[in-house]
Enzyme design. Structure first.
Site, PDB file in Angstrom:
ATOM      1  N   TYR A  55     -42.160 -36.440 102.211  1.00 32.24           N
ATOM      2  CA  TYR A  55     -42.562 -37.107 101.056  1.00 32.24           C
ATOM      3  C   TYR A  55     -44.040 -36.915 100.688  1.00 32.24           C
ATOM      4  O   TYR A  55     -44.825 -36.819 101.671  1.00 32.24           O
ATOM      5  CB  TYR A  55     -42.106 -38.483 100.931  1.00 32.24           C
ATOM      6  CG  TYR A  55     -42.004 -39.127  99.625  1.00 32.24           C
ATOM      7  CD1 TYR A  55     -41.407 -38.332  98.474  1.00 32.24           C
ATOM      8  CD2 TYR A  55     -42.847 -40.011  99.242  1.00 32.24           C
ATOM      9  CE1 TYR A  55     -41.188 -38.602  97.162  1.00 32.24           C
ATOM     10  CE2 TYR A  55     -42.615 -40.692  97.837  1.00 32.24           C
ATOM     11  CZ  TYR A  55     -41.787 -39.855  96.990  1.00 32.24           C
ATOM     12  OH  TYR A  55     -41.855 -40.555  95.696  1.00 32.24           O
ATOM     13  N   ASN A 153     -25.389 -34.559  88.466  1.00 35.67           N
ATOM     14  CA  ASN A 153     -24.632 -35.221  89.370  1.00 35.67           C
ATOM     15  C   ASN A 153     -25.702 -36.428  90.364  1.00 35.67           C
ATOM     16  O   ASN A 153     -24.900 -37.129  90.970  1.00 35.67           O
ATOM     17  CB  ASN A 153     -23.861 -34.509  90.098  1.00 35.67           C
ATOM     18  CG  ASN A 153     -24.538 -33.532  91.007  1.00 35.67           C
ATOM     19  OD1 ASN A 153     -25.620 -32.978  90.547  1.00 35.67           O
ATOM     20  ND2 ASN A 153     -23.922 -33.296  92.042  1.00 35.67           N
ATOM     21  N   SER A 154     -26.932 -36.165  90.071  1.00 29.21           N
ATOM     22  CA  SER A 154     -27.704 -37.165  90.781  1.00 29.21           C
ATOM     23  C   SER A 154     -27.732 -38.681  90.235  1.00 29.21           C
ATOM     24  O   SER A 154     -27.315 -38.673  89.100  1.00 29.21           O
ATOM     25  CB  SER A 154     -29.002 -36.751  90.827  1.00 29.21           C
ATOM     26  OG  SER A 154     -29.611 -36.475  89.466  1.00 29.21           O
ATOM     27  N   VAL A 156     -30.377 -40.109  88.779  1.00 29.07           N
ATOM     28  CA  VAL A 156     -31.128 -40.083  87.680  1.00 29.07           C
ATOM     29  C   VAL A 156     -30.453 -39.251  86.492  1.00 29.07           C
ATOM     30  O   VAL A 156     -30.607 -39.628  85.568  1.00 29.07           O
ATOM     31  CB  VAL A 156     -32.487 -39.353  88.222  1.00 29.07           C
ATOM     32  CG1 VAL A 156     -33.359 -39.059  86.652  1.00 29.07           C
ATOM     33  CG2 VAL A 156     -33.614 -40.052  89.074  1.00 29.07           C
ATOM     34  N   ARG A 176     -24.899 -27.362  90.263  1.00 33.77           N
ATOM     35  CA  ARG A 176     -24.716 -26.434  91.005  1.00 33.77           C
ATOM     36  C   ARG A 176     -23.585 -25.966  91.834  1.00 33.77           C
ATOM     37  O   ARG A 176     -23.306 -24.951  92.507  1.00 33.77           O
ATOM     38  CB  ARG A 176     -25.708 -26.592  92.215  1.00 33.77           C
ATOM     39  CG  ARG A 176     -27.226 -26.513  91.794  1.00 33.77           C
ATOM     40  CD  ARG A 176     -28.117 -26.459  93.018  1.00 33.77           C
ATOM     41  NE  ARG A 176     -28.373 -28.005  93.450  1.00 33.77           N
ATOM     42  CZ  ARG A 176     -28.964 -28.208  94.672  1.00 33.77           C
ATOM     43  NH1 ARG A 176     -29.627 -27.123  95.241  1.00 33.77           N
ATOM     44  NH2 ARG A 176     -28.969 -29.168  95.167  1.00 33.77           N
ATOM     45  N   GLY A 241     -38.462 -33.118  91.022  1.00 32.85           N
ATOM     46  CA  GLY A 241     -38.009 -33.188  92.500  1.00 32.85           C
ATOM     47  C   GLY A 241     -37.924 -31.412  92.818  1.00 32.85           C
ATOM     48  O   GLY A 241     -37.816 -30.588  91.915  1.00 32.85           O
ATOM     49  N   MET A 243     -34.836 -30.343  94.883  1.00 40.56           N
ATOM     50  CA  MET A 243     -33.626 -30.449  95.624  1.00 40.56           C
ATOM     51  C   MET A 243     -33.231 -29.216  96.513  1.00 40.56           C
ATOM     52  O   MET A 243     -32.736 -29.263  97.454  1.00 40.56           O
ATOM     53  CB  MET A 243     -32.347 -30.985  94.957  1.00 40.56           C
ATOM     54  CG  MET A 243     -32.482 -32.581  94.406  1.00 40.56           C
ATOM     55  SD  MET A 243     -31.297 -33.051  93.273  1.00 40.56           S
ATOM     56  CE  MET A 243     -29.821 -32.937  94.494  1.00 40.56           C
ATOM     57  N   PHE A 265     -43.356 -35.087  86.893  1.00 41.96           N
ATOM     58  CA  PHE A 265     -43.272 -36.483  86.720  1.00 41.96           C
ATOM     59  C   PHE A 265     -43.223 -37.202  87.963  1.00 41.96           C
ATOM     60  O   PHE A 265     -42.219 -36.968  88.663  1.00 41.96           O
ATOM     61  CB  PHE A 265     -42.221 -37.006  85.612  1.00 41.96           C
ATOM     62  CG  PHE A 265     -42.093 -38.428  85.482  1.00 41.96           C
ATOM     63  CD1 PHE A 265     -42.924 -38.915  84.522  1.00 41.96           C
ATOM     64  CD2 PHE A 265     -41.055 -39.196  86.137  1.00 41.96           C
ATOM     65  CE1 PHE A 265     -42.825 -40.573  84.134  1.00 41.96           C
ATOM     66  CE2 PHE A 265     -40.993 -40.581  86.071  1.00 41.96           C
ATOM     67  CZ  PHE A 265     -41.832 -41.435  85.219  1.00 41.96           C
ATOM     68  N   LYS A 323     -24.135 -43.385  94.994  1.00 39.64           N
ATOM     69  CA  LYS A 323     -25.497 -43.816  95.925  1.00 39.64           C
ATOM     70  C   LYS A 323     -25.031 -44.634  97.103  1.00 39.64           C
ATOM     71  O   LYS A 323     -23.820 -45.142  97.098  1.00 39.64           O
ATOM     72  CB  LYS A 323     -26.398 -44.660  94.844  1.00 39.64           C
ATOM     73  CG  LYS A 323     -27.488 -45.319  95.512  1.00 39.64           C
ATOM     74  CD  LYS A 323     -28.678 -44.152  95.730  1.00 39.64           C
ATOM     75  CE  LYS A 323     -29.273 -43.851  94.581  1.00 39.64           C
ATOM     76  NZ  LYS A 323     -30.351 -42.894  94.645  1.00 39.64           N
TER      77      LYS A 323
END
Length: 332
Positions: A55, A153-154, A156, A176, A241, A243, A265, A323
């Site tokens: 990270y 599908n995340s 966020v 995807r 991000g 992924m 962002f 989650k």
């Protein structure tokens, strides 16, 4: 009192191998503090990347995992007022929320609506404001406008679909894999497409001549360019991000001849530059929507603190349908 938290002293490529639940002695709350029983705390992708060392910002070791969550006040120091025992509270960011109990500064605790689902409220601090702000901070969108996002599908992505609908915005939601379509539609999305080289053509069959001025990218790689190709001239791609594990790839011709802009962002930067009153207003708005059940995230499973290794492994798995949440005092 005896409490437990999820602690790690090293980082490594297999995130569940570096963390474990350990007992610690929790003293009575000191001056200005309240003791909070943690009810729920999610595992976000950033949490997994922190464990592996990938990270952008890494806390010094050793440390306790968990960046957001919700708890209930069980005690308070004598000099704390206005925070009754039993109050449901939002925990401060990066407080080590994968714990059964915490002593925290009372002024950092945000009271939440009583009776609301603590699991849903526990995800309030990071993903919903990320979606909320990406729809607000970059392009002046009006009801009826179109937005395209990948990683739909995340977590966020799911919030973005719901928030866009509240604002009267239309979304094009890219995934995807075919088997992710049903979950995205279950979140309220009408248009769900599988990524591919012909994505712009399929988008145009949906929107016709209507402009698409904002694209939200969490995948990187060539998926970033696929989104850019769907945008109208002068459109903006916002990346938050990677992924795919790859850098954002866009041919210079889209910058030069189509005036496409690529921006990034990161919620932490927004926290740094935004006045506290404005931050609290955003959280209050989101908390209200969550408490009323208008804004929800899919939850795949809940794990107790003693199951932290299994929980991290589940969160790190590639194909989830919701989650992973730590409910620390849940029986293992």
């Amino acid at each position: 009192m005896k409490a437990k938290h999820a602690r790690y002293e090293t980082r490594g490529p297999v995130p569940q191998d570096v963390i474990s639940a350990v007992e610690f002695e929790l003293p009575p709350p000191a001056s200005g503090q309240a003791t909070v029983e943690v009810l729920a705390s999610p595992i976000n992708p950033s949490d997994v990347l922190t464990l592996t060392g990938e990270y952008g910002i890494l806390p010094p070791l050793p440390t306790i995992g968990g960046n957001e969550g919700v708890g209930r006040v069980t005690a308070a120091a004598d000099d704390v007022s206005g925070l009754a025992v039993g109050t449901l509270v939002l925990l401060p960011i990066s407080c080590g929320s994968w714990s059964t109990h915490l002593n925290l500064p009372a002024k950092a605790l945000v009271p939440l609506p009583p009776g609301a689902d603590p699991v849903q409220l526990s995800m309030l601090t990071i993903n919903p404001p990320t979606a909320w702000l990406m729809l607000s901070e970059f392009v002046d969108l009006q009801p009826g406008d179109w937005v395209i996002q990948n990683a739909a599908n995340s977590a966020v992505g799911g919030y973005l679909v719901q928030i866009a609908a509240m604002r009267g915005l239309n979304t094009l939601n890219v995934v995807r894999r075919e088997d992710a379509i049903a979950a995205v539609k279950a979140s309220g999305a009408e248009h769900v497409l599988v990524d591919g080289d012909d994505l712009p053509k399929r988008v145009r069959t949906i929107v016709g001549e209507a402009p698409v001025r904002l694209a939200i990218d969490c995948v990187g790689g060539l998926s970033t360019e696929n989104l850019a190709r769907c945008l109208s001239e002068g459109g903006t791609v916002v990346n938050y991000g990677a992924m795919s594990g790859e850098r954002c790839m866009i041919s210079p011709r889209y910058f030069v001849f189509r005036d496409i802009t690529l921006k990034g962002f990161w919620l932490s930067q927004w926290f740094k530059r935004t006045p506290a009153a404005q931050r609290m207003a955003v959280f209050a708005d989101i908390a209200k929507q969550v408490a009323q059940g208008k804004l929800r995230a899919r939850v795949q499973a809940e794990y107790g603190i003693d199951q932290i290794k299994e929980a991290i492994a589940a969160a790190a798995a590639g194909e989830r349908e919701g989650k992973i949440v730590i409910t620390p005092t849940r029986n293992s």
